[in-house]
Design a protein around this motif. Sequence first.
Motif, PDB file in Angstrom:
ATOM      1  N   GLU A  21       0.832  -1.208   0.000  1.00 54.91           N
ATOM      2  CA  GLU A  21       0.000   0.000   0.000  1.00 54.91           C
ATOM      3  C   GLU A  21       0.869   1.262   0.000  1.00 54.91           C
ATOM      4  O   GLU A  21       0.602   2.205  -0.745  1.00 54.91           O
ATOM      5  CB  GLU A  21      -0.942   0.011   1.214  1.00 54.91           C
ATOM      6  N   GLN A  22       1.917   1.264   0.839  1.00 54.06           N
ATOM      7  CA  GLN A  22       2.805   2.432   0.866  1.00 54.06           C
ATOM      8  C   GLN A  22       3.451   2.664  -0.492  1.00 54.06           C
ATOM      9  O   GLN A  22       3.619   3.805  -0.915  1.00 54.06           O
ATOM     10  CB  GLN A  22       3.903   2.234   1.928  1.00 54.06           C
ATOM     11  N   ASP A  26       3.096   6.080  -2.345  1.00 58.64           N
ATOM     12  CA  ASP A  26       4.312   6.837  -2.675  1.00 58.64           C
ATOM     13  C   ASP A  26       4.398   7.098  -4.179  1.00 58.64           C
ATOM     14  O   ASP A  26       4.828   8.170  -4.612  1.00 58.64           O
ATOM     15  CB  ASP A  26       5.565   6.067  -2.231  1.00 58.64           C
ATOM     16  N   ARG A  29       1.859   9.811  -5.076  1.00 57.26           N
ATOM     17  CA  ARG A  29       2.355  11.106  -4.607  1.00 57.26           C
ATOM     18  C   ARG A  29       3.443  11.634  -5.530  1.00 57.26           C
ATOM     19  O   ARG A  29       3.427  12.796  -5.941  1.00 57.26           O
ATOM     20  CB  ARG A  29       2.897  10.951  -3.177  1.00 57.26           C
ATOM     21  N   ARG A  30       4.388  10.756  -5.862  1.00 57.81           N
ATOM     22  CA  ARG A  30       5.505  11.178  -6.704  1.00 57.81           C
ATOM     23  C   ARG A  30       5.013  11.637  -8.080  1.00 57.81           C
ATOM     24  O   ARG A  30       5.436  12.685  -8.582  1.00 57.81           O
ATOM     25  CB  ARG A  30       6.499  10.019  -6.843  1.00 57.81           C
TER      26      ARG A  30
END
Lengths: 449, 449
Positions: A21-22, A26, A29-30
């Motif tokens: 999930e992270q 991430d 977001r990036r």
Amino acid sequence: MARNASLSGFTEWLPSERLVEQHVLDTLRRTFELHGFSSIETRAVETVGHLLRKGEIDKEVYALSRLQDDDGNAAAAGGKEDPNQLALHFDLTVPFARYVVENAGYLSFPFRRYQIQKVWRGERPQEGRYREFTQADIDVVADGELPFRFDVELALVIAEALSALPIPAFKLRINNRKLAEGFYRGIGLSDTAGVLRSIDKLEKIGADAVATLLKNELGATGEQAAQALALASIRTEDTSFVAAVRALGVTNELMEEGLNELQQVVAAAVKSAPGSVVADLSIARGLDYYTGTVYETVLVGHEALGSICSGGRYDALATKGNRTFPGVGLSIGVTRLVARILSQEFAKASRSVPTAVLVTLADEDSWSDAQVVAAALRARGISTEVAAKADKFGKQIKYADKRGIPYVWFTDESGAHQVKDIRSGEQVAADPVTWMPPVEDLTAQILVA
Amino acid sequence: MARNASLSGFTEWLPSERLVEQHVLDTLRRTFELHGFSSIETRAVETVGHLLRKGEIDKEVYALSRLQDDDGNAAAAGGKEDPNQLALHFDLTVPFARYVVENAGYLSFPFRRYQIQKVWRGERPQEGRYREFTQADIDVVADGELPFRFDVELALVIAEALSALPIPAFKLRINNRKLAEGFYRGIGLSDTAGVLRSIDKLEKIGADAVATLLKNELGATGEQAAQALALASIRTEDTSFVAAVRALGVTNELMEEGLNELQQVVAAAVKSAPGSVVADLSIARGLDYYTGTVYETVLVGHEALGSICSGGRYDALATKGNRTFPGVGLSIGVTRLVARILSQEFAKASRSVPTAVLVTLADEDSWSDAQVVAAALRARGISTEVAAKADKFGKQIKYADKRGIPYVWFTDESGAHQVKDIRSGEQVAADPVTWMPPVEDLTAQILVA
């Protein structure tokens, strides 16, 4: 994934699942930041008055009340009648509209924002539907006018974001409400919202039933119903939908505007993400208040999961006095995607912990020196734990092995250091100030199937 | 910071403020992961039955109810009497305890986790107190026995995490309940919880009032009250507190155990973060169910803000049948910290957007080529926007300037590229495939005052 959630509809991940999930969060977001979107978060609660501002809510809403009210009894929820009653947000668009109005004096328009947060809906949980789930939204909102080009740009950003995720092929289906509404008017159907609502049921109930609906509920003739269904049957992976629509012989100004817009979006998106984009003239997006471009997205081979990313253009995302804030945006259903990635093993973490090195203890007194070794490793970004007890080395190595920690560190009484790769058994002399693991061991990797 | 929250106690940040918050969150995540802590998240809701499992809740809890119940009326909250009533969590420790019990079969113990999430409390908002706020917790929990050394390690991790934040000097105040309880028993006061509760009021009501409380409510003699207050007055920035306690002439086995533990924690923490650690024998941590080490933290010069990071050791964080899960952990009040960083301007973002480059448009037809330039820049991690309209260059540059975007990109009809630093006005030829901005312009920087 054999585990059951202890509360139906509320998913919780194990550490190794959370790493996946992270990775998804991430990556999103990036991608969003690379495209110049600013992060914001809004509070989890809105007033019921704000949630109802567009009329009836078609989502199940969780209202809040203080468990202990002033006289010590359980407080009753104020209910729908009290517009100041607090409730948890059910999406990120409604809170964003409020945020824009409240902070208009502090924002630069057009304002590009991404927002990744949990939302709550008290619906009956089922496959792909949760009571608590994470959404990742991008929107561009203007004060006054928002150039149409943002409709094109957002399709490109979202295609890039989805392409970067460990998921199967997807189809970004795009339509335009102006095209559809203009067409319906062109064939003499004036309740365009009613037609859209019927067309929206196409996948569920089929063409015959939709034709019956159009005739019985909207007074369409057989010819009108056939024309509306003919439009909805157009699906092209390029801009040939324009010719297909024209072949239906309908003329209308609004339809031409919609055709032109959809052509621009599809042309650019196909160029940027060939094979992932389809002009799908059946897409209606239900009750949402879109006024132009509409998007939805399915995973190929997982169509029953429903849309994993939807959105569109609003002529008035928000208003403030005589100011109008048009917007265009998309929302990714992160929890739905992550659940599918995990259940289908599209990706998994190479280990369940961030730790790359376990510094072992030869004896209890060496703990303090071990901290110095660990600090030297961490200073170069190497995630490091120190053993909590000077157990037998075998037990300390087992601790690492069980967690997938790839390296264990030994320091002997003379202060000489060695590091062992517990997968290969290879053990070499090493300096804590210079030693680096291979980059694929430095952090937990997300391995794509 | 002149803005007011539209709902008291619910803070929302502007994009430039959010960048500071993201910096704080990223820094904490990085530090925790470097120390081998795994990320988890728990659902936002717990049952009231679970929230009440340790007896009375001293926090104001928000209960949930579905706004539209089955017959269409507002649903009343079930209230305290219904243990299945859902409510928002008020901290991350209670949900973590449940998560550990539910997933014990899938976790490797000792289990190290960090958890960064919002929590909700229906309290009266005031400076430093919010109804919705973010906490960042680290805990280590074992199945059976948790070596004491983790109490030492967590002090080091948290000191490192706080030192990496853009905040003023802090004092990590550490005490040990065994020390205090053993001492109270040693002087003949057996209601040690009652004494701790009184001592906890020391900062608020002063020593004389505490002495009166001890005498009137706990039946302490003047001598006993004086001894308890003498213990609470000991504060040392090294391990000299041991001698100071011994000088009070009390002997007790539990006290000795506590003295030994606190000595180990303080010795290691002082070595790792000199000047930031104090053995403070007045720290009691209120009603929390700690059984050994207790921690709290203040910002020097901002003591009135209250503790920004607190925690301690539980002998039984959770239980499952005859299994006991002891734990030790700390919780950072992220929102409280970020609000103070922003209001005191301890740090600010160098710009309000991620964007480093705006690619301008010479005419409307160049948008597609501009996308190619932007993609080449993004491929090397340079956040890039493309102008949405071919406005006059002055207007396009103004768009960048207003947002703090440092560079604008020009491509002429011949395809020649130039990039301009709009702060210096310097303009140079550049290749989109190789040009890089200086590292300090690549992303929004957090500038520390």
